[in-house]
Enzyme design. Structure first.
Site, mmCIF file in Angstrom:
data_model
loop_
_atom_site.group_PDB
_atom_site.id
_atom_site.type_symbol
_atom_site.label_atom_id
_atom_site.label_comp_id
_atom_site.label_asym_id
_atom_site.label_seq_id
_atom_site.Cartn_x
_atom_site.Cartn_y
_atom_site.Cartn_z
ATOM 1 C CB CYS A 78 -1.016 -0.045 0.949
ATOM 2 S SG CYS A 78 0.092 -0.349 2.906
ATOM 3 C CD GLU A 116 -2.816 -8.937 4.295
ATOM 4 O OE1 GLU A 116 -2.701 -9.252 5.714
ATOM 5 O OE2 GLU A 116 -2.282 -8.715 3.449
ATOM 6 N NE ARG A 160 -1.654 -10.478 10.636
ATOM 7 C CZ ARG A 160 -0.330 -10.589 10.463
ATOM 8 N NH1 ARG A 160 0.610 -10.121 11.480
ATOM 9 N NH2 ARG A 160 0.639 -10.268 9.348
ATOM 10 N NE ARG A 162 -2.395 -6.988 8.510
ATOM 11 C CZ ARG A 162 -2.186 -6.563 9.419
ATOM 12 N NH1 ARG A 162 -3.016 -6.047 10.621
ATOM 13 N NH2 ARG A 162 -0.320 -6.905 10.349
#
Length: 419
Positions: A78, A116, A160, A162
């Site tokens: 990203c 993801e 976590r 995401r």
């Protein structure tokens, strides 16, 4: 129903790919540009992965004709997104990797795609980046949705979060898996009328059995056996050791090296023989170095065993083996892992410190918290192993996403058959 075909981009060590494979997908092709990750993937999942720069790959050279691939998955980087350049050409290096994924999906026309990324993607540039992504995929014929999923809510012993971006071009609903776990107390059955969820899986439940197992740093054997199971990659960073349990007394390293060197000569033990006794590769030599400034002092357990072999006196026993707890300053890199709840996010850099405060989490412990199976063997240096594991999608979460996609594809196929 026939097995579904998958193409995987930016695969890394293969956490997401393995989850989809476990759900029943046939992986036609995968790629990554990190050599260690590709070696790990090949060793554990299959030789269908290529070590390649995605910008140099022609879609026609990827197996699977257009419209025949069921799903394309990938976690595109990203960094460098910019909405300032409205043209966003392939020459724009700031976001070319995202555009590469878009290009291959547009060419292959899979039924579904799954991407993801980090949670922060949603808030980048005030939400304009995620809007750009949705617009771009909509433009090439996909209905797109995204969700922030916390892996701990799906049976992964790790908190976590995401963002999962899902799109399809077959006119069905993008369905994300429903949570199976939550932060309920251990006596959650008391709430069974309200909750139909299991408690989060804790760190202790997952890696507690390795807490007192010595790490394999420098050992000849590739694995240890614990409860009749082979445990690979139980190696860990100990560079923060003295910040937690440090020696109570000042120790002169040169003095200790000279002392041990003299006792080794008296005993008649060779350095090679001592290494073999301990099962080390080249560790013992550092205890007797001629250049003792670059030598090392044995840890307490090795010191006591070495004393049995060499028969040295008690002169330095207390200095070398007495450890006390020292003050811990809170910093990100000095954080101690959770034990009675899911771990914090496993990162690609230094993992958290084990609750015994003598080392960081081992590669295997990190892999277990990412739900990799015990027989999944990582290759490369310790830092590379940490990076591969930290960059991966938890296998169990990926598998549950894959199951939902299969359900949607097969429901569409059933309707088509009935018509």
């Amino acid at each position: 129903m026939t097995k579904k075909n998958l193409i995987a981009l930016f695969s890394g060590a293969g956490g997401m790919d393995l989850g989809f494979k476990n759900a029943g997908f046939n992986i036609l092709w995968a790629c990554d540009f990190n050599k260690d990750a590709v070696n790990t993937y090949s060793k554990n999942i299959g030789n269908h992965i290529e070590l390649v720069d995605i910008t140099q790959v022609d879609s026609k050279d990827i197996p699977g004709d257009p419209y025949e691939v069921d799903v394309i998955i990938g976690g595109f980087p990203c960094q460098g997104f910019s909405i300032a350049n409205t043209n966003r050409s392939m020459e724009d290096e700031r976001n070319f990797l995202y555009l590469e994924m878009l290009r291959i999906i547009e060419d292959k026309k899979p039924k579904f795609f799954v991407a993801e990324n980090v949670k922060g993607l949603i808030s980048m540039q005030g939400g304009q980046v995620i809007k750009m992504i949705i617009d771009d995929f909509s433009r090439i014929g996909y209905s797109v949705d995204f969700r922030i999923l916390n892996a701990a809510n799906y049976g992964v012993p790790q908190a976590r979060e995401r963002v999962i971006i899902m799109g399809n071009r077959i006119g069905v609903k993008n369905t994300f898996p429903e949570p199976t776990h939550t932060a309920l107390p251990k006596d959650y059955n008391l709430f069974s009328d309200t909750y139909d969820l299991q408690p989060h899986i804790t760190v202790a439940e997952t890696i507690g059995h390795l807490a007192d197992v010595e790490i394999q740093n420098g050992k000849i054997n590739e694995y240890i056996e614990v409860n009749k199971q082979k445990i690979f990659n139980h190696i860990a960073s100990t560079t923060v050791h003295d910040k937690f349990f440090g020696r109570k007394f000042d120790v002169n390293q040169e003095e200790i090296c000279d002392y041990l060197k003299e006792w080794r000569k008296i005993s008649g033990w060779s350095t090679k023989r001592i290494d073999e006794h301990f099962g080390y590769k080249h560790t013992a030599g550092h205890w007797f170095r001629k250049d003792n400034k670059s030598g090392s002092i044995p840890k307490p357990s090795d010191w006591w065993e070495l004393k049995k072999l060499l028969g040295f006196d008690d002169k330095y026993d207390e200095q070398v083996t007495t450890f006390i707890e020292k003050e811990i300053k809170f910093e990100q890199s000095l954080r101690i892992t959770n034990w009675d709840r899911p771990s914090d996010t496993i990162t690609a850099t230094s993992p958290e410190i084990h609750v015994n405060r003598q080392r960081r989490l081992s590669g295997r412990e990190c892999a277990m918290l990412q739900t990799f199976p015990n027989d999944f063997i990582f290759t490369g240096s310790l830092n590379s192993i940490y990076r591969q594991i930290g960059n991966a999608v938890p296998v169990l979460l990926a598998e549950q996403i894959a199951i939902k996609i299969i359900e949607q594809i097969e429901s569409k196929e059933k309707v088509a058959i009935q018509i």
